[in-house]
Design an enzyme around this catalytic site. Structure first.
Site, PDB file in Angstrom:
ATOM      1  N   LYS A   1     -10.074   2.986  -2.375  1.00  0.00           N
ATOM      2  CA  LYS A   1     -10.242   2.318  -1.338  1.00  0.00           C
ATOM      3  C   LYS A   1     -11.250   2.871  -0.772  1.00  0.00           C
ATOM      4  O   LYS A   1     -11.607   4.076  -0.822  1.00  0.00           O
ATOM      5  CB  LYS A   1      -8.787   2.908  -0.258  1.00  0.00           C
ATOM      6  CG  LYS A   1      -8.878   1.704   1.441  1.00  0.00           C
ATOM      7  CD  LYS A   1      -8.594   2.100   1.876  1.00  0.00           C
ATOM      8  CE  LYS A   1      -8.939   1.688   2.969  1.00  0.00           C
ATOM      9  NZ  LYS A   1      -7.194   2.196   4.481  1.00  0.00           N
TER      10      LYS A   1
ATOM     11  N   GLU B   1       0.832  -1.235  -0.351  1.00  0.00           N
ATOM     12  CA  GLU B   1       0.159   0.156   0.078  1.00  0.00           C
ATOM     13  C   GLU B   1       1.002   1.352  -0.191  1.00  0.00           C
ATOM     14  O   GLU B   1       2.069   1.320   0.353  1.00  0.00           O
ATOM     15  CB  GLU B   1      -0.968   0.116   1.186  1.00  0.00           C
ATOM     16  CG  GLU B   1      -1.938   1.032   1.288  1.00  0.00           C
ATOM     17  CD  GLU B   1      -1.965   1.787   2.646  1.00  0.00           C
ATOM     18  OE1 GLU B   1      -3.254   1.727   3.556  1.00  0.00           O
ATOM     19  OE2 GLU B   1      -2.095   1.050   3.623  1.00  0.00           O
TER      20      GLU B   1
ATOM     21  N   CYS C   1      -5.640  -1.968   3.181  1.00  0.00           N
ATOM     22  CA  CYS C   1      -5.243  -2.430   4.237  1.00  0.00           C
ATOM     23  C   CYS C   1      -6.377  -3.166   5.370  1.00  0.00           C
ATOM     24  O   CYS C   1      -6.768  -3.925   4.873  1.00  0.00           O
ATOM     25  CB  CYS C   1      -5.533  -0.449   5.218  1.00  0.00           C
ATOM     26  SG  CYS C   1      -4.617   0.194   6.692  1.00  0.00           S
TER      27      CYS C   1
END
Length: 522
Positions: A344, A284, A397
């Site tokens: 995300k 990430e 994440c």
């Protein structure tokens, strides 16, 4: 056992609070990296005794007393389980060290409110005998579900992970999911509170122990299946171990070269570099700049990656009129061109956006993660398509810790993916228990969905996980590493993936009905 139960039931004041606090803290030993599941007998058994001792002059006085004990037990559990959050405040100590108590004590204090609510709900349904174990399971399971949803949710270290962290017991998640495991965890781990309470309670205790045996047998039988692999896929996961203080725009060339150099490292006579792999995965937020606006860096990636397809975390900018939106994204790059991206959707509070931003800015608290501005959330889930791979379901994440969000997005997808791809940067939390907990929770998504998971973490733990949750290959935490491996094949849809709303709800309704009806035979 009777002596201990009487001590807890009759405890008052700070003695009662400390018993609750330390029993909650002991329960964390059931979680990764310790994964000693018998430790969870302590908080759940003590929870029953604490509520037994919550008598009051009125019914509501007893409920308040139970809620107070629940708060202290939850506070102990979350302080012991989330202490590592304090490391993030020390990454830039000159800016954030003053706020360390907010992470180490403030967040656990807030999360403990849900445990307090669970105790209160259980006390409202409380009765003598084994039925009170079902009341506790109904109350705490409802509270844990709320914790996973209220204010965007934070189901980290859900009580169901006491079973979910054990590979054999975790197989039940393919049927019930995490929240179904939460019902079972409370029910089974609270059962020792029945010891010495008469013949019927001994009979009920035997039934609960039989539950452990059934779960274990189901897990053992399911794990007899061997892992199969997708032909022609050679994965390379890069764990660059970049420290947060190195993540600066003035080091952009050095960081990019580091990732490219690691991607082309020889690891065996069969894998002499990037030319011998088909797909490379970086973690990430690799770049301290907007990659799509840097054609030079894209050109360098294209020339150095040769024919390999690259998956990498990269911030993305999107201009809308006079306003620019920024996203924490996962990009698919081939021959120096960004072919696909995923933004995300579930942003991390305080890390990627600031709740109550104006108020907190006045006291000097800003977001931790680098961004030209506050990140925006992606609007919809999408599968990523890359040559040589089945459809890819991305998770950035801590999106991997939300079982129902994952299930919902997968049920709405245009096709069943062949893998889940989780990229993360747990470097904020150092060499602590936090990254291991993150891996354990992500692994349970593989079991729930019957999908393999490929995981790249900047500082670890990176892993290739098969659809049964077996970790086939992994790195150590806090080191620079390369992980080569094959891609496991997906299983057919699990019962949970098809009935993700129904399965845990039925489990909860059963314990609720038993708690309310209070059958005499238990």
């Amino acid at each position: 056992m009777l002596f201990l139960s009487h001590k807890v039931i009759l405890a008052e004041g700070w003695t009662r609070r400390l018993i609750a606090f330390f029993s909650g803290a002991i329960g964390v030993l059931a979680l990764a990296p310790f994964s000693f599941f018998p430790a969870f007998f302590v908080p759940m058994t003590v929870a029953v005794w604490l509520i037994d001792g919550s008598a009051g002059e009125t019914r509501w006085a007893g409920v308040r007393r139970a809620a107070g004990a629940g708060w202290w037990l939850g506070f102990g559990y979350f302080v012991a389980g989330l202490w590592w959050l304090g490391v993030a405040f020390l990454t830039e100590a000159e800016r954030f060290a003053w706020a360390l108590p907010l992470g180490v004590l403030g967040l656990p204090a807030g999360l403990a409110i849900f445990t307090s609510l669970g105790f209160a709900l259980a006390r409202l349904m409380w009765s003598p005998g084994a039925a009170r174990i079902f009341a506790l399971a109904a109350g705490l399971s409802a509270a844990e579900w709320l914790r996973g949803h209220v204010l965007t949710g934070f189901p980290w270290n859900d009580f169901g992970m006491a079973l979910g962290g054990n590979l054999v017991f975790a197989q039940a998640a393919s049927v019930l999911g995490l929240y179904g495991l939460t019902v079972l965890s409370v029910l089974l781990f609270a059962s020792p509170a029945l010891l010495g309470k008469g013949r019927s309670s001994w009979r009920a205790l035997g039934l609960f122990l039989l539950g452990f045996v059934i779960l274990a047998l189901y897990g053992v039988v399911r794990l007899q299946d061997k892992t199969e692999f997708v032909k022609g896929v050679k994965l390379r996961i890069v764990q660059a171990n970049v420290a947060n203080d190195e993540f600066r725009a003035d080091r952009r060339s050095e960081l990019l070269d580091r990732y490219l150099r690691l991607s082309d490292r020889a690891t065996s006579p069969q894998t002499t570099g990037v030319s011998d792999v088909t797909h490379v995965v970086w973690s990430e937020s690799v770049f301290p700049f907007i990659l799509s606006r840097d054609p030079v860096s894209l050109s360098v990636i294209g020339s150095r990656m040769q024919n390999a397809v690259l998956f990498t975390g990269a911030a993305r900018a999107q201009v809308e009129g006079s306003h620019t939106k920024y996203f924490n994204s996962l990009a698919v790059i081939q021959r120096g061109e960004i072919k696909e991206y995923f933004d995300k959707m579930h942003l991390t509070p305080f890390g990627e956006y600031m709740p109550f931003a104006d108020l907190l800015a006045r006291v000097g608290l800003t977001q931790f993660v680098w961004s030209p501005g506050a990140f925006d959330a992606g609007e919809y889930a999408r599968l990523l398509v890359a040559p040589g791979l089945p459809p890819v379901f991305p998770l950035i994440c801590y999106e991997a810790i939300f079982p129902e969000e994952v299930a919902k997005h997968l049920s709405e997808a245009s096709a069943r993916p062949g893998l889940m791809l989780n990229v993360t940067n747990d470097g904020w939390f150092g060499v602590t228990t936090g990254p291991y907990q993150h891996l354990s929770q992500a692994r349970l998504r593989a079991v729930e969905q019957g999908l393999p998971m490929v995981r790249s973490a900047n500082t670890g733990v990176s892993a290739i996980i098969d659809p049964f949750g077996r970790i086939l290959n992994s790195t150590s935490l806090g080191i620079e590493a390369i992980l080569d491996g094959s891609l496991p094949k997906a299983l057919p849809e699990t019962y949970y993936s098809q009935h993700w709303r129904l399965a845990p709800a039925v489990a909860w309704l059963i314990v609720l009905l038993v708690a309310l009806i209070r059958p005499r035979n238990i």
